[in-house]
Scaffold this motif. Structure first.
Motif, mmCIF file in Angstrom:
data_model
loop_
_atom_site.group_PDB
_atom_site.id
_atom_site.type_symbol
_atom_site.label_atom_id
_atom_site.label_comp_id
_atom_site.label_asym_id
_atom_site.label_seq_id
_atom_site.Cartn_x
_atom_site.Cartn_y
_atom_site.Cartn_z
ATOM 1 N N LEU A 320 -4.904 2.830 3.323
ATOM 2 C CA LEU A 320 -5.233 2.814 1.888
ATOM 3 C C LEU A 320 -6.654 3.296 1.614
ATOM 4 O O LEU A 320 -7.040 3.484 0.476
ATOM 5 C CB LEU A 320 -5.080 1.403 1.316
ATOM 6 N N ARG A 321 -7.439 3.445 2.667
ATOM 7 C CA ARG A 321 -8.844 3.844 2.543
ATOM 8 C C ARG A 321 -9.652 2.884 1.668
ATOM 9 O O ARG A 321 -10.413 3.298 0.781
ATOM 10 C CB ARG A 321 -8.958 5.271 1.985
ATOM 11 N N THR A 322 -9.483 1.608 1.920
ATOM 12 C CA THR A 322 -10.295 0.640 1.177
ATOM 13 C C THR A 322 -11.726 0.654 1.722
ATOM 14 O O THR A 322 -11.972 1.108 2.843
ATOM 15 C CB THR A 322 -9.735 -0.790 1.332
ATOM 16 N N CYS A 323 -12.629 0.151 0.924
ATOM 17 C CA CYS A 323 -14.041 0.187 1.289
ATOM 18 C C CYS A 323 -14.318 -0.725 2.496
ATOM 19 O O CYS A 323 -13.491 -1.554 2.869
ATOM 20 C CB CYS A 323 -14.900 -0.241 0.100
ATOM 21 N N ASP A 324 -15.507 -0.565 3.073
ATOM 22 C CA ASP A 324 -15.823 -1.327 4.282
ATOM 23 C C ASP A 324 -16.005 -2.818 4.008
ATOM 24 O O ASP A 324 -15.645 -3.656 4.809
ATOM 25 C CB ASP A 324 -17.087 -0.766 4.940
ATOM 26 N N LYS A 325 -16.584 -3.112 2.857
ATOM 27 C CA LYS A 325 -16.793 -4.523 2.522
ATOM 28 C C LYS A 325 -15.452 -5.146 2.122
ATOM 29 O O LYS A 325 -14.627 -4.486 1.489
ATOM 30 C CB LYS A 325 -17.736 -4.643 1.319
ATOM 31 N N PRO A 326 -15.244 -6.415 2.450
ATOM 32 C CA PRO A 326 -14.015 -7.064 1.973
ATOM 33 C C PRO A 326 -13.932 -7.007 0.450
ATOM 34 O O PRO A 326 -14.950 -7.191 -0.236
ATOM 35 C CB PRO A 326 -14.168 -8.511 2.440
ATOM 36 N N LEU A 327 -12.759 -6.751 -0.082
ATOM 37 C CA LEU A 327 -12.608 -6.617 -1.538
ATOM 38 C C LEU A 327 -13.032 -7.896 -2.259
ATOM 39 O O LEU A 327 -13.547 -7.833 -3.376
ATOM 40 C CB LEU A 327 -11.158 -6.276 -1.886
ATOM 41 N N ASN A 328 -12.860 -9.038 -1.609
ATOM 42 C CA ASN A 328 -13.216 -10.283 -2.306
ATOM 43 C C ASN A 328 -14.729 -10.522 -2.365
ATOM 44 O O ASN A 328 -15.170 -11.506 -2.954
ATOM 45 C CB ASN A 328 -12.488 -11.498 -1.693
ATOM 46 N N THR B 228 -9.043 -6.249 -7.919
ATOM 47 C CA THR B 228 -9.133 -5.351 -6.773
ATOM 48 C C THR B 228 -7.805 -5.174 -6.047
ATOM 49 O O THR B 228 -7.657 -4.251 -5.268
ATOM 50 C CB THR B 228 -10.173 -5.856 -5.750
ATOM 51 N N VAL B 229 -6.870 -6.070 -6.268
ATOM 52 C CA VAL B 229 -5.578 -5.933 -5.582
ATOM 53 C C VAL B 229 -4.462 -5.937 -6.629
ATOM 54 O O VAL B 229 -4.342 -6.870 -7.419
ATOM 55 C CB VAL B 229 -5.345 -7.083 -4.579
ATOM 56 N N ALA B 230 -3.681 -4.866 -6.640
ATOM 57 C CA ALA B 230 -2.524 -4.809 -7.526
ATOM 58 C C ALA B 230 -1.290 -4.626 -6.662
ATOM 59 O O ALA B 230 -1.277 -3.797 -5.761
ATOM 60 C CB ALA B 230 -2.654 -3.655 -8.514
ATOM 61 N N ALA B 231 -0.285 -5.430 -6.900
ATOM 62 C CA ALA B 231 0.973 -5.297 -6.163
ATOM 63 C C ALA B 231 2.085 -5.276 -7.195
ATOM 64 O O ALA B 231 2.063 -6.045 -8.145
ATOM 65 C CB ALA B 231 1.153 -6.471 -5.213
ATOM 66 N N TRP B 232 3.041 -4.386 -7.003
ATOM 67 C CA TRP B 232 4.017 -4.207 -8.081
ATOM 68 C C TRP B 232 5.292 -3.612 -7.530
ATOM 69 O O TRP B 232 5.345 -3.130 -6.400
ATOM 70 C CB TRP B 232 3.435 -3.287 -9.157
ATOM 71 N N TYR B 233 6.319 -3.635 -8.349
ATOM 72 C CA TYR B 233 7.577 -2.988 -8.036
ATOM 73 C C TYR B 233 8.005 -2.263 -9.309
ATOM 74 O O TYR B 233 7.962 -2.843 -10.387
ATOM 75 C CB TYR B 233 8.621 -4.034 -7.620
ATOM 76 N N PRO B 234 8.379 -0.987 -9.198
ATOM 77 C CA PRO B 234 8.624 -0.217 -10.423
ATOM 78 C C PRO B 234 9.714 -0.819 -11.310
ATOM 79 O O PRO B 234 10.780 -1.178 -10.814
ATOM 80 C CB PRO B 234 9.080 1.143 -9.884
ATOM 81 N N ILE B 235 9.422 -0.936 -12.581
ATOM 82 C CA ILE B 235 10.446 -1.314 -13.559
ATOM 83 C C ILE B 235 9.969 -0.924 -14.953
ATOM 84 O O ILE B 235 8.846 -1.222 -15.340
ATOM 85 C CB ILE B 235 10.807 -2.834 -13.485
ATOM 86 N N THR B 236 10.845 -0.254 -15.687
ATOM 87 C CA THR B 236 10.577 0.046 -17.088
ATOM 88 C C THR B 236 10.636 -1.274 -17.843
ATOM 89 O O THR B 236 11.520 -2.079 -17.564
ATOM 90 C CB THR B 236 11.675 0.988 -17.646
ATOM 91 N N PRO B 237 9.769 -1.513 -18.774
ATOM 92 C CA PRO B 237 8.699 -0.657 -19.300
ATOM 93 C C PRO B 237 7.304 -1.009 -18.764
ATOM 94 O O PRO B 237 6.327 -0.714 -19.423
ATOM 95 C CB PRO B 237 8.768 -0.956 -20.797
ATOM 96 N N SER B 238 7.232 -1.586 -17.567
ATOM 97 C CA SER B 238 5.926 -2.062 -17.103
ATOM 98 C C SER B 238 5.216 -1.078 -16.175
ATOM 99 O O SER B 238 4.028 -1.218 -15.908
ATOM 100 C CB SER B 238 6.097 -3.392 -16.357
ATOM 101 N N THR B 239 5.969 -0.119 -15.661
ATOM 102 C CA THR B 239 5.436 0.748 -14.616
ATOM 103 C C THR B 239 4.090 1.379 -14.979
ATOM 104 O O THR B 239 3.187 1.457 -14.144
ATOM 105 C CB THR B 239 6.478 1.853 -14.313
#
Ligand SMILES: Cc1ncc(C[n+]2csc(CCOP(=O)(O)OP(=O)(O)O)c2C)c(N)n1
Ligand code: SF4
Ligand SMILES: [Mg+2]
Lengths: 350, 624
Positions: A320-328, B228-239
């Protein structure tokens, strides 16, 4: 009800590099049945972390639901733990790892937790090569719900109620090889000599390390006819090799016969040293591992040891090429584009 | 033979297109030009759950008065889809206009005596002007925009300026587009009377507003909130929520030199996994979110319960669509309210947020992270397809650089050193919110075992009834704390003016406000409140208490918001009267107006009057 372990310890316990004795790595007292294979694996985890001089609080332990998934509570009480829901440990571990790449991640699961309800997540965490050690404590049954067959129970094997399992077993080791896992090992809860170095190597592996550990359930699946009983496993075990994990910068003193010894260098300079028992198998060659498992199965044997390793893999963060520092650890100043940028965005939307 | 009175800046145009033929950008050009001319305008996509080949419509309402809800009654149809032509002809208001491709003669069945026909040989013109088949197809759309410009007097300069912006960096493409616009306009000049009675005239009614869809605003909000972290699964209309987050993050969060990213996005294998990842990341101290719609929310239930009970901040943006099951996946509804409020088994409740416009999508997304982390619980933002996938005129986004992220009650290593014994579930501040620690903080203090099973104040597994009860009671205390923290409702009047109140939320806002005006014109005065969050704060109870009847406007069949009000507040169910819309189309003011006036008529013919005059506690026979 809470359990505490007696505090008395032998005064002459040896200290590791960090100055900790092995008891520093223990957890709460186990509530599993006496003789449960899972407890032996926990002991192996404790020993491996102690020998590797891991700072317990820099390791996070995660699990799903089951007797096996309870066991993280019985190791490393200074580590944060997360007992999630049935079959979903891989996703929770993925999120946790994305948030902080600097911790070590240990996932513990059962055969029900992994091969049935959690199969989807197991498959996908392998694909993503998440940097973690994933241990399945495999007893061929659902311990916590009182002994139903699991998907790893061998076809034709007999459980405690006398039921004969009709269905083909899912072989988690071949499956994970097939899916491209970068570290695949198999072991037996009763073989601490083999298990501890495997856990150490798995913890050090820079990607997804999978260890399928046969772990008899003494209460529900240790009967004659069960292929996950102590007796059966002891009689049918076949090892690929003896294995030793050599930490970085340690001089190799043991003498190995050149033709049969394989040293696998890990990214931090440590080694896995394998004394091969079988000539037609190479731990760096996925195909030969697949063949070896199939051949063993044909002979009604359970092949153990390190089956395959690719120490030069890219883990999820690298992909994913995340940065070196932890994201948190990123701050508002790293993350928020600020008011003047927002004004520009507004202007573009007029 | 126009039957429509002179209508400057007040009409509805409907474009009937074929999915996947490039009509979207031409239609947007039309809308944006009117917006640039300072005139309130609101477009709505009506599209099938299909990628190519089925009918799609794009409905644009132009309203001098600034009414931005949908309106029934189509003044002008642009028909470029033979498949839906019969329906499209029928959909025009008497006296309205029907623009069609006259390359082939219009069949008799499409002829109505009470509407006006504007035939333009779009296909023939494009075949003549362009050689490339794809261009012939694409420019048909631009040609009709040019024709509309002539008919409605849309300023040509504005259209050219917009094309210039659209093709910035690809200037080569501009002349061909301008040529197509001119082709259309010239055909009108040569063959028809222009401008029409329905037309636009430059105004200055937009101020500094912007035009954007709600999903993009949510994605941008998540970037500003520091997710900083997004996790998802495609679904209309949220995609498009996560797509927008991705696009903005690629723009603002990538190191220019190393190319490394200050964010991670995972397209998960399903919604269970997506929400699991959010929970894991949030547990480990990153701001994390997912976006989904009804079917995804259903799948997430078990893990939402875990997050509630284990007290892990969890941000979920649910862009609602028409259920149940797969329902009408590309139509709008507000029908996940009860599902979201009580997602998961056991005694669970979740904080909900209800944005009404893109600015609120942005603001409430940022708030969602602060609330989730402060309250250590899931926060579900309920937007919908209408808000998420349509462009809306909105107040501009605002950001105060002094605003800090509220990360909630977290103990770092130094803080841990200063306490004797850390209790993860200890209610130190007596507000139900305990302190948490991130993994890896301290060698010997602050570690604990997070679990969905019962535990005591020190996070030790416990099946003791007392410990269980203390814990769930503390969660209710936390819930009560939340009531004063969640965004307050918008109350439309300083002092009540009427015995009638109307209550609404989310995308019903525009039409509800317009309905208030319509009612006023009929001398019916109503007070109004717009809910922005759940749990309801005291203002909502006060509003219900201080009115004889409260009309609850919502876009679902089962009156879910009314149910929630009845469950969570103290109210007589006959006091709350439902105004419902659940056909998958956004609610209209006329619909609200009709339902309310009908209800009031029947109330008047019943003993309500006495009750309204102050005699309390009388039952009457009005139900919804
Ligand atoms: C969604 C859900 N379904 C069912 C259960 C009940 N359940 C608890 S543990 C378990 C099986 C555990 O088997 P395994 O993973 O092999 O662990 P073991 O106890 O054998 O170590 C089941 C079915 C549950 N907790 N959650
Ligand atoms: S039931 Fe089986 S798996 Fe569970 S603790 Fe007992 S022996 Fe172990
Ligand atoms: Mg099991």
């Amino acid at each position: 009800m809470s359990y505490t372990r007696p505090k008395f310890r032998h005064p002459e316990l040896i200290k590791n590099k960090l100055g900790y004795t092995v008891d520093y790595y223990e957890g709460a007292l186990s509530t599993l049945c006496a003789g449960c294979g899972h407890d032996s694996i926990s002991a192996g985890i404790i020993q491996a972390c102690y020998e590797l001089s891991i700072e317990p609080h820099r390791l996070a332990k995660l699990s799903g639901i089951g007797c096996s998934s309870k066991s993280p509570a019985y190791v490393l009480s200074n580590s944060h733990g997360f007992n999630s829901v049935h079959g979903r440990m891989p996703s929770v571990a993925t999120g946790a790892n994305l948030a902080n790449k600097d911790l070590i991640y240990l996932g513990v699961s059962g055969d029900g937790d992994t091969a049935s309800i959690g199969m989807g997540q197991f498959v996908h965490v392998i694909r993503r090569n998440l940097n973690m050690l994933y241990i399945v404590m495999n007893n061929g049954c659902y311990g916590l719900t009182k002994g139903q067959d699991s998907a790893t129970a061998d076809q034709g094997s007999k459980n405690k109620t006398g039921n004969i399992n009709l269905f083909e077993a899912i072989d988690l080791a071949s499956l994970s090889l097939e899916l491209g896992a970068t570290f695949v090992a198999q072991s037996f809860s009763g073989d601490k000599t083999q298990l501890v170095p495997l856990i150490k190597a798995g913890l050090k592996h820079p990607g997804f390390a999978f260890i399928n550990v046969i772990s008899p359930c003494v209460t529900f699946n240790n009967n004659v006819g069960s292929t996950k009983s102590y007796d059966f496993v002891r009689e049918h075990i076949a090892a690929t090799s003896t294995i030793d994990f050599v930490p970085e910068m340690t001089e190799i003193t043991a003498k190995y016969d050149e033709g049969t010894t394989k040293k696998v260098k890990m990214h931090d300079g440590s080694f896995i040293s394998l004394n091969k028992l079988s000539q037609d198998w190479d731990p760096l060659d996925r195909l030969s591992a697949v063949t070896a498992i199939h051949n063993a199965r044909a002979k009604n044997e359970i092949l153990t040891g390190l089956l395959y390793v690719n120490p030069d893999c890219n883990d999820l963060h690298q992909m994913l090429r995340t940065c070196d520092k932890p994201l948190n650890t990123l701050l508002k100043s790293d993350l928020c584009p600020g008011a003047s940028m927002l004004n520009e965005i507004n202007a573009d939307l007029r | 033979m126009s039957l429509i009175e002179n209508k400057v800046n007040d009409f509805v145009v409907r474009f009937a297109n074929v999915n996947g033929t490039g009509s979207a950008s031409a239609n947007f050009l039309f809308t944006k030009a009117i917006f640039r001319m300072g005139i309130p305008v609101t477009p709505k996509n009506i599209f099938p759950s299909n990628i190519q080949g089925l009918p799609t419509w794009y409905e644009v309402r132009i309203s001098e008065k600034g009414y931005l809800g949908r309106r029934e009654g189509i003044d002008f149809v642009v028909s470029v889809n033979p498949q839906s032509m019969l329906n499209d002809v029928q959909s025009v208001k008497a006296g309205g206009y029907f623009l069609y491709d006259s390359s082939k003669k219009l069949h008799d069945q499409y002829i109505r005596q009470d509407i006006n026909y504007i035939g333009i040989p779009l296909m023939l013109m494009c075949n003549e002007a362009y050689t490339d088949p794809r261009q012939r197809q694409l420019f048909k759309n631009i040609v009709y925009v040019g024709a509309l410009a002539a008919l409605f007097e849309i300023e040509f300069d504005v259209l050219e300026e917009l094309l210039g912006e659209q093709f910035k960096g690809k200037e080569k493409l501009i002349p061909a587009n301008v040529k197509a616009l001119k082709l259309g306009a010239d055909y009108i000049y040569a063959n028809f009377k222009y401008p029409l009675d329905i037309r636009v005239e430059r105004r200055n009614l937009i101020g500094n507003s912007i035009m954007i869809d709600g999903n993009s605003a949510c994605g941008l909000g998540a970037v500003y909130a520091g997710a900083t972290v997004a996790a998802w699964y495609p679904i209309t209309p949220s995609t498009s929520v996560v797509e927008a987050y991705n696009a903005y993050a690629e723009e603002f969060r990538v190191n220019k030199i190393t190319g490394k990213k200050n964010f991670a996005i995972i397209q998960a294998e399903d919604e269970l996994s997506a929400i699991g990842m959010v929970i894991g990341a949030s547990w480990n101290g990153a701001r994390s979110f997912t976006a989904s719609s009804g079917p995804g929310l259903s799948l997430m239930n078990e893990l939402l319960g875990l997050a509630y009970f284990a007290e892990i901040p969890t941000v979920l943006i649910d862009v609602q669509r028409t259920g149940p099951s797969t329902g009408m996946p590309t139509r709008t509804q507000q029908s996940d309210i009860l599902e979201a409020a009580y997602a998961s088994h056991g005694d669970t409740k979740h904080v909900l947020l209800f944005p009404s416009n893109p600015k609120e999508c942005f603001d409430l997304t940022v708030d969602a992270f602060d609330l989730a982390e402060y309250l250590q619980t899931p926060v579900i933002m309920l937007t919908d397809l209408d808000l998420g996938m349509n462009d809306h005129i909105s107040e501009p986004f605002e950001w105060d650089d002094k605003r800090e992220y509220n990360r909630g009650k977290i103990l770092d290593a130094a803080a841990l050193d200063n306490i004797v014994k850390f209790g993860r579930y200890l209610d130190v501040d007596n507000d139900g919110i305990a302190y948490r620690t991130y993994p890896g903080t301290h060698p010997t203090k602050g570690s604990f075992f997070t679990r969905g099973t019962s535990r005591d104040e020190y996070a030790t597994y416990s099946e003791d009834s007392g410990a269980y009860k203390r814990n769930v009671d503390r969660l209710i205390k936390k819930w009560n704390t939340a009531k004063d923290i969640v965004p307050a409702p918008q109350v439309y009047q300083d002092k009540n003016k009427s015995e009638y109140g109307i209550l609404f939320f989310g995308t019903s806002q525009c039409s509800a406000e317009e309905a208030i005006d319509l009612l006023n014109q009929k001398k019916i005065i109503v007070d109004a409140i717009r809910i922005k969050s759940f749990p309801f704060n005291k203002t909502v109870q006060d509003f219900i208490d201080s009115h004889e009847k409260v009309f609850v406007i919502e876009q679902n069949r089962d009156a879910q918001m009314k149910s929630l009000l009845l469950i969570e507040l103290v109210a007589n169910h006959q006091k709350l009267i439902s105004v419902l819309n659940y056909d998958g189309m956004p609610i209209t003011a006329e619909n609200i107006f009709n339902q309310i006036t009908n209800q009031i008529l029947s109330l008047k013919s019943s003993p309500l009057k006495e009750e309204a005059n102050g005699k309390k506690n009388k039952q009457n026979s009005i139900t919804n």
